[in-house]
Design a protein around this motif. Structure first.
Motif, PDB file in Angstrom:
ATOM      1  N   GLY A 117     -29.642 -13.270  -3.728  1.00 38.05           N
ATOM      2  CA  GLY A 117     -28.746 -14.011  -4.604  1.00 38.05           C
ATOM      3  C   GLY A 117     -27.536 -13.224  -5.058  1.00 38.05           C
ATOM      4  N   TYR A 118     -27.090 -12.266  -4.241  1.00 36.10           N
ATOM      5  CA  TYR A 118     -25.961 -11.400  -4.602  1.00 36.10           C
ATOM      6  C   TYR A 118     -24.685 -11.942  -3.971  1.00 36.10           C
ATOM      7  CZ  TYR A 118     -22.924  -7.273  -4.608  1.00 36.10           C
ATOM      8  OH  TYR A 118     -21.873  -6.419  -4.769  1.00 36.10           O
ATOM      9  N   PHE A 119     -23.617 -11.966  -4.771  1.00 32.60           N
ATOM     10  CA  PHE A 119     -22.309 -12.367  -4.286  1.00 32.60           C
ATOM     11  C   PHE A 119     -21.271 -11.354  -4.766  1.00 32.60           C
ATOM     12  CE2 PHE A 119     -24.796 -16.187  -4.603  1.00 32.60           C
ATOM     13  CZ  PHE A 119     -24.466 -16.919  -3.472  1.00 32.60           C
ATOM     14  N   GLY A 120     -20.321 -11.064  -3.915  1.00 31.31           N
ATOM     15  CA  GLY A 120     -19.181 -10.247  -4.295  1.00 31.31           C
ATOM     16  C   GLY A 120     -17.904 -10.932  -3.852  1.00 31.31           C
ATOM     17  N   MET A 121     -16.825 -10.780  -4.607  1.00 29.36           N
ATOM     18  CA  MET A 121     -15.547 -11.405  -4.267  1.00 29.36           C
ATOM     19  C   MET A 121     -14.413 -10.453  -4.610  1.00 29.36           C
ATOM     20  SD  MET A 121     -16.210 -15.190  -5.907  1.00 29.36           S
ATOM     21  CE  MET A 121     -16.546 -14.514  -7.547  1.00 29.36           C
ATOM     22  N   MET A 122     -13.377 -10.448  -3.803  1.00 26.59           N
ATOM     23  CA  MET A 122     -12.157  -9.718  -4.079  1.00 26.59           C
ATOM     24  C   MET A 122     -11.011 -10.718  -4.084  1.00 26.59           C
ATOM     25  SD  MET A 122     -14.500  -7.721  -2.697  1.00 26.59           S
ATOM     26  CE  MET A 122     -15.201  -6.082  -2.878  1.00 26.59           C
ATOM     27  N   ASP A 123     -10.396 -10.907  -5.244  1.00 26.95           N
ATOM     28  CA  ASP A 123      -9.336 -11.891  -5.444  1.00 26.95           C
ATOM     29  C   ASP A 123      -8.031 -11.147  -5.706  1.00 26.95           C
ATOM     30  OD1 ASP A 123      -8.025 -14.299  -5.881  1.00 26.95           O
ATOM     31  OD2 ASP A 123      -8.607 -14.394  -7.998  1.00 26.95           O
ATOM     32  N   PHE A 124      -7.066 -11.287  -4.819  1.00 29.85           N
ATOM     33  CA  PHE A 124      -5.832 -10.506  -4.914  1.00 29.85           C
ATOM     34  C   PHE A 124      -4.866 -11.130  -5.927  1.00 29.85           C
ATOM     35  CE2 PHE A 124      -7.696  -8.566  -1.320  1.00 29.85           C
ATOM     36  CZ  PHE A 124      -7.154  -7.296  -1.247  1.00 29.85           C
ATOM     37  N   ASP A 125      -5.183 -10.874  -7.193  1.00 31.27           N
ATOM     38  CA  ASP A 125      -4.385 -11.393  -8.310  1.00 31.27           C
ATOM     39  C   ASP A 125      -3.650 -10.280  -9.039  1.00 31.27           C
ATOM     40  OD1 ASP A 125      -6.485 -10.077  -9.476  1.00 31.27           O
ATOM     41  OD2 ASP A 125      -7.020 -11.688 -10.863  1.00 31.27           O
TER      42      ASP A 125
END
Length: 507
Positions: free
Chosen positions: A234-242
């Motif tokens: 149940g692991y999630f990672g995200m990289m959002d270029f903001d």
């Protein structure tokens, strides 16, 4: 007065405490958190990858088996046996900017000085396991750990350092800040901290999806960023270029996380429930020196960057191994002149390289046609034997080599796992934190006990199963080769190297 006060009871502070404790130093660790447990330290959010270099360090202190047990990773040695004729091939799941690497393509012939060892592979663990193993070892060595203590001021004198925590004061001859990326010690001691500002906000979360089939598992580099999904935990990672606009001080809500996940993944998936979440950025900063008088820094207190590639924990553990024996020798009064300054000299370039490695990945991941064109080139390169081997060298820690002088290519790098004819291995000889002199020469010419370093250098003589063409090797307490001699080693050259790293002999 303690010999050393360490601020921060994370993996780096505890590892340093163990190194100092092995040398008989009086050590006090101050930690602001009241207890060791935290959802951020357990699986899945606390999962970390230990590089082969870090695994080797645990092995050489007799802590690898307890770590594997605590991590639930007993099989992560991949069958590597010191008695084997050849080192096992790398089994490797690393990535560069979300692009996965194939360990079968690593050219093992590019590493001619590898010998069979349990410490040749990366291990997946979690912070709670690492801290539990190191805490237990530290306590066994007489280290005192005080939790719920927040340092508010630091004052130096020529004789020592005083740390203030409310009405309480703690005095020591030396103080080391291992208190993380927002280090209080770094600020209070006046270290200069410079670098580059963030390009993305990253998120990690333990969550469930209403429509799990909507997201692919693993690392996924997209035109708008990157997401990671590990469905088994149940692991999630995200990289959002903001531009790092989301303030880390704010707790991300489910709606915010869902919006980011949809944008980065290019899907309309729905988050059903978010159990735990946190954010981070790729801000990359480093202090200009790791020492100000009697105050030193290690780990994230000295350098911060994005967690891409899992370099942060490993760089911090490397700092602790490098600093521990040098600071202990200084405390004990037998350090050669300038030894403690080699800590910054050796580790600062490593930290700078890790920051650049992180920046390179961020550049490749950046949304837009230019970065996507670079991605295509990088994919082609890491699909080759040479490209994968280069990446393996960087991710495993095999690239780390200090400029110590000397002609032999082993000098400055991690010592191979030599095994003597009686079955004794280098790792066995290093558990007490001393340096090691291995004498393979026919006439056993080093005779370290007679030279006066017996309390600082352990001497072992005999025929090795594979001596790699050497007659003798001097290994520092951190596992780095300080000197290597040929079949008939020059004892004078050995003595010069021993004096350089271990000071004048006792006799």
């Amino acid at each position: 007065m303690h010999d050393v006060v360490i601020v921060g009871a994370g993996p780096v502070g505890l590892s340093l405490a163990c190194e100092l404790g092995l040398a008989g130093c009086s050590v006090l660790v101050l930690e602001r958190e009241t207890g060791p447990g935290s959802p951020q330290k357990t699986a899945p959010l606390g999962i970390r990858g230990l590089s082969a270099a870090s695994v080797e360090a645990f092995y050489r202190r007799g802590l690898l088996s307890p770590l594997l047990t605590a991590s639930g990773a007993q099989d992560d040695l991949f069958g590597a046996q010191p008695e084997a004729d050849e080192p096992p091939r790398p089994r490797f799941g690393g990535h560069f900017a979300g692009m996965m690497l194939d360990g079968a393509k690593v050219d093992v012939d590019a590493f001619p000085y590898r010998l069979p060892s349990p410490g040749l592979h990366a291990v997946r663990t979690h912070l709670e396991a690492v801290e539990a193993v190191l805490s237990e070892q530290a306590v066994k060595l007489g280290v005192e750990i005080r939790r719920g203590v927040t340092v508010t001021a630091v004052a130096q004198s020529p004789e020592g350092v005083t740390a203030h925590a409310g009405p309480d004061t703690y005095e020591a001859r030396w103080l080391v800040g291992c208190d993380g990326g927002r280090s209080t010690v770094r600020r209070l001691a006046g270290f200069e901290f410079i670098g580059t500002e963030p390009q993305f906000t990253g998120y990690v979360m333990h969550a469930t999806l209403a429509d799990p089939q909507g997201l692919r598992p693993g690392f996924n580099l997209t035109p708008t960023g990157m997401y990671i999904r590990m469905p088994d935990m149940g692991y999630f990672g995200m990289m959002d270029f903001d531009g790092g606009a989301f303030d880390r001080s704010r707790q991300p809500t489910r709606d915010h996380l869902q919006t980011v996940l949809r944008r980065v993944s290019g899907t309309d998936v729905t988050l059903d429930e978010v159990h735990t979440a946190s954010s981070f950025t790729d801000r990359a900063m480093q202090t200009t020196t790791y020492r100000q008088g009697r105050v030193l820094l290690a780990g994230d207190a000295a350098h911060i960057h994005s967690p891409l590639g899992g370099q942060g924990l490993n760089a911090g553990l490397g700092d602790a191994m490098n600093l521990g024996w040098k600071l202990a020798a200084t405390v004990r009064g037998h350090a050669p002149e300038g030894l403690l300054d080699t800590y910054t000299g050796e580790r600062h370039p490593i930290g700078a390289a890790v920051l650049d490695w992180s920046r390179a990945q961020v550049t490749v991941m950046n949304p837009g046609p230019h970065a996507q064109a670079v991605q295509a080139v990088v994919r082609d390169l890491i699909g080759t034997r040479d490209g994968t081997t280069y990446m393996f060298e960087r991710l495993s820690g095999a690239w780390i080599r200090y400029d110590l002088g000397g002609d032999h290519p082993l000098v400055g790098g991690s010592a191979p796992e030599f095994r003597l004819e009686d079955g004794t291995r280098l790792g066995d000889l290093m558990e007490d934190g001393r340096g090691v002199a291995l004498d393979f020469s026919p006439d056993r010419r080093l005779q370290v006990p007679a030279l006066g370093w017996e309390g600082r250098i352990r001497y072992a003589a005999g025929t090795a199963g594979d001596d790699l063409g050497l007659g003798a090797v001097l290994v520092r307490p951190d596992g780095v080769v300080a000197w290597a001699g040929d079949r008939h080693p020059d004892r004078d050259a050995f003595e010069r190297a021993a004096r350089r790293w271990f000071g004048s002999p006792a006799i």
